[in-house]
Scaffold this active site. Structure first.
Site, PDB file in Angstrom:
ATOM      1  N   PHE A 475       0.848  -1.195   0.000  1.00 26.04           N
ATOM      2  CA  PHE A 475       0.000   0.000   0.000  1.00 26.04           C
ATOM      3  C   PHE A 475       0.877   1.236   0.000  1.00 26.04           C
ATOM      4  O   PHE A 475       1.898   1.268   0.680  1.00 26.04           O
ATOM      5  CB  PHE A 475      -0.905   0.021   1.233  1.00 26.04           C
ATOM      6  N   ASP A 476       0.441   2.226  -0.774  1.00 23.29           N
ATOM      7  CA  ASP A 476       1.228   3.443  -0.846  1.00 23.29           C
ATOM      8  C   ASP A 476       0.274   4.573  -1.206  1.00 23.29           C
ATOM      9  O   ASP A 476      -0.233   4.598  -2.332  1.00 23.29           O
ATOM     10  CB  ASP A 476       2.324   3.255  -1.914  1.00 23.29           C
ATOM     11  N   ASN A 477       0.011   5.451  -0.247  1.00 25.19           N
ATOM     12  CA  ASN A 477      -0.829   6.616  -0.534  1.00 25.19           C
ATOM     13  C   ASN A 477      -2.212   6.273  -1.063  1.00 25.19           C
ATOM     14  O   ASN A 477      -2.687   6.898  -2.005  1.00 25.19           O
ATOM     15  CB  ASN A 477      -0.141   7.450  -1.632  1.00 25.19           C
TER      16      ASN A 477
END
Ligand SMILES: *[C@@H]1O[C@H](CO)[C@@H](O)[C@H](O)[C@H]1NC(C)=O
Ligand SMILES: *[C@@H]1O[C@H](CO)[C@@H](O)[C@H](O)[C@H]1NC(C)=O
Length: 645
Positions: A475-477
């Site tokens: 997960f990223d942003n």
């Protein structure tokens, strides 16, 4: 005290808010899929494999449909029933399925089937080197132990099972409308076809699409028969093949329709369809048997391995296919099962429904008890195939190389009821265990079964699988990545997996979220619940006018010019005049693609340009999106997720 009250109010508000968000998302996606402007359904109300026509993956054209799409449709409508209280759509979807993709015999062939000799053995082809291979006479085959009880239960020789593939718009022009044979290009309606026919080496790029009913009107002198079977006597015939995971998914959908309709006090509204699902499950048992009904276990050497009596030929796993056919003008008919099982096809919830839910128990004498045996065998199978990391590996086969061959040493020490570990079951181009989607598709069903029953064997497999997938999600942003390709090493009980490619695919991400949701709803695992919601919110960002999708680069479209194996001196024609002969290519057999609105993208690539990009709306994937959002909506409603932090 005051702050506690405040906390409870916030918590309730948060939950209600959450419910309505996920419910609204389900409805929004459902409505997009049913908006005629978006093109999901044909004029006969048949769901297309994808909205887009230029599409080659397992089906070779987007406006074909599959039993898979039908099974997702029934599930989508079951959930719509739960959310709206209206189950009409579920019944209508089943009705359409029965009308168009469950074949009726193309002609009256009479009862020529000999259940003591269901089919004549022929090797699966190691195409094209040993092709075509003759049928081998004198190889022992077993008896079909369910035929007689199916005939006496249903009073018919017809098989109540879906064929796997329909040419919805009759682009090939065979015109195999339900109950008809080769009416040709003018026929206005969906047409039964087949593509894959040549064993594990055959990719979709090397297929020769063919008619399911061969009256020698198209193709060559013997229709399409002598492209696939090295027989000497060619008889006009029809044949169908089933993809058992799809029929099992339709049974699973019926289980939910039944459960949810009951919860709304509306079980009578779905009871007729639910009874049909039990019948579908009765015939689906053909998937539980070896291809030639040979004995299960250490079945090495076609001549050495004996045919089975009674249920000796049942491995009780959901195998890759089963098939049935007959001469067009009477004389003989045949049925086969399949000795190879992929974990990805297993469906413990369907097996549970068919053996433990009274309304869904098949009417035949041994249907329910066979599904009970299957349920137990499937649970054992997941555990046997579970890698050290937690993902589930490949499958097992009773027929090494599709010809009861001698397996290598590394799989003979630890067998599954005498079946051999197969790290790449059934097909090799691409490898059948590379695609990550098989993991959440199958584990979602295991999680649903666990949710319904609390079964501890299921829980043990899921505990380990969930901890693996939680460690592999990125997960990223607010963006997410799920695995796309997996690579496997070694054999059970010491199999290992690594993720070799990731993507933001909305379908597999949604299936993953749904698996985590069901698991969390039963186990109370908060991490799984939170990750599920993160995935659902991430997926939802990828709105298109037609659904939810991300653009993909399709490298494989470089293969349109790939040569398809056709023997020298063989010549035949498609209904539209396309010529089948040595040197034919994927595109030369499918000239209709040159008129496709997206053809220029592929052509540019074939002329040296970049790989084309597509934003596809596959029916299964769009359904997976809706079904994952909807699941979260009503398990939050039921408070199965526990309190919201
Ligand atoms: C239920 O849904 C169907 C379409 O699936 C619709 O035709 C029908 O009017 C609906 N019935 C009610 C009572 O809303
Ligand atoms: C098992 O042995 C065969 C033959 O030596 C080899 O090709 C195969 O890769 C091995 N399988 C695994 C999973 O290691």
């Amino acid at each position: 005290m005051k702050s506690l009250v405040f906390a409870i109010v916030v918590c309730l508000f948060g939950q209600l808010h959450g419910d309505s968000v996920y419910k609204q998302r389900f409805l929004q996606q459902y409505n997009k899929m049913h908006d005629p402007a978006n093109g999901y359904f044909s004029k006969w109300g048949i769901p297309y494999h994808s909205v887009e026509t230029l599409m080659v993956e397992a089906p070779d054209y987007g406006h074909e449909t599959t039993s898979e799409a039908y099974s997702y449709w029934t599930w989508l409508e079951a959930m719509y029933g739960k959310i709206s209280g209206n189950f009409t759509g579920f019944n209508a979807a089943w009705q359409n399925m029965e009308q168009y993709i469950i074949p009726v015999h193309a002609s009256q062939t009479g009862n020529n089937y000999q259940p003591w000799k269901p089919a004549t053995y022929s090797d699966e082809l190691d195409w094209p080197s040993e092709y075509p291979s003759p049928m081998q006479f004198g190889v022992p085959v077993g008896q079909d132990p369910i035929y007689q009880e199916l005939v006496s239960t249903y009073g018919s020789d017809d098989v109540y099972s879906m064929h796997w593939l329909l040419d919805v718009d009759n682009v090939y022009g065979f015109g195999n409308l339900p109950g008809s044979c080769e009416l040709g290009p003018q026929a206005d309606g969906p047409s039964y076809i087949n593509t894959f026919q040549r064993g594990p080496q055959e990719s979709v790029w090397r297929t020769i699409p063919q008619t399911t009913c061969d009256s020698f009107k198209y193709g060559g002198q013997h229709g399409f028969l002598d492209l696939f079977v090295g027989d000497n006597s060619y008889t006009q015939q029809w044949k169908y093949s089933n993809a058992p995971d799809a029929d099992a998914r339709a049974v699973q959908a019926a289980f939910w329709a039944y459960t949810w309709a009951n919860e709304e006090g509306k079980s009578s509204e779905v009871s007729a369809t639910v009874a049909k699902s039990a019948k579908l499950g009765d015939f689906l048992r053909y998937a539980l048997f070896d291809k030639y009904f040979k004995k299960i276990g250490n079945c090495v050497g076609p001549y050495n391995c004996a045919g089975g009596q009674g249920k000796e030929s049942a491995h009780y796993l959901i195998s890759w296919y089963f098939a049935w056919g007959a001469a067009l003008w009477g004389g003989w008919s045949w049925r086969i099962g399949d000795g190879a099982a992929h974990f990805g096809y297993q469906n413990p919830l369907a097996a549970y429904a068919l053996s433990n839910v009274d309304a869904m128990k098949p009417k035949s004498a041994t249907g329910a008890s066979d599904w009970q045996a299957s349920l137990e065998r499937q649970l054992e199978f997941y555990a046997w195939l579970q890698s050290a990391e937690g993902a589930i590996a490949g499958g097992a086969t009773n027929t090494w190389n599709g010809r009861y061959g001698t397996p290598p040493d590394n799989v003979t020490h630890n067998t599954f009821h005498g079946m051999f570990y197969d790290w790449e079951p059934v097909y090799h181009d691409p490898a059948s265990n590379r695609w990550y989607g098989m993991q959440p598709w199958s584990l979602d069903r295991l999680a649903q079964y666990y949710y319904v029953t609390g079964n501890q064997k299921a829980e043990a497999v899921l505990d380990k699988w969930v901890s693996w997938i939680l460690s592999e999600l990125k997960f990223d942003n607010g963006n997410y990545q799920v695995p796309e390709w997996l690579e496997w090493f070694r054999v059970p009980p010491e199999v290992h997996v690594t993720v070799t490619r990731r993507s933001s695919d909305v379908g597999t991400a949604s299936a993953t979220a749904r698996t985590l949701s069901y698991y969390a709803a039963k186990s109370g695992n908060k991490n799984a619940k939170n990750r599920a919601k993160q995935l659902l919110d991430g997926v939802w960002k990828h709105q298109t006018t037609k659904g939810v999708s991300v653009e993909e680069v399709v490298d494989s479209y470089s293969r349109f010019n790939e040569e398809v194996y056709v023997p020298y001196n063989w010549k035949g024609y498609y209904p539209n005049g396309d010529v089948i002969e040595h040197g034919a290519t994927f595109i030369s057999l499918r000239s209709f693609y040159k008129k496709d609105p997206d053809w220029s993208k592929v052509e540019a690539h074939l002329n040296g340009g970049e790989a084309p990009k597509f934003t596809y709306h596959r029916f299964w994937s769009q359904s997976d999106v809706a079904l994952a959002q909807g699941t979260t909506a009503f398990y939050s409603m039921n408070n199965d997720f526990g309190s919201v932090d």
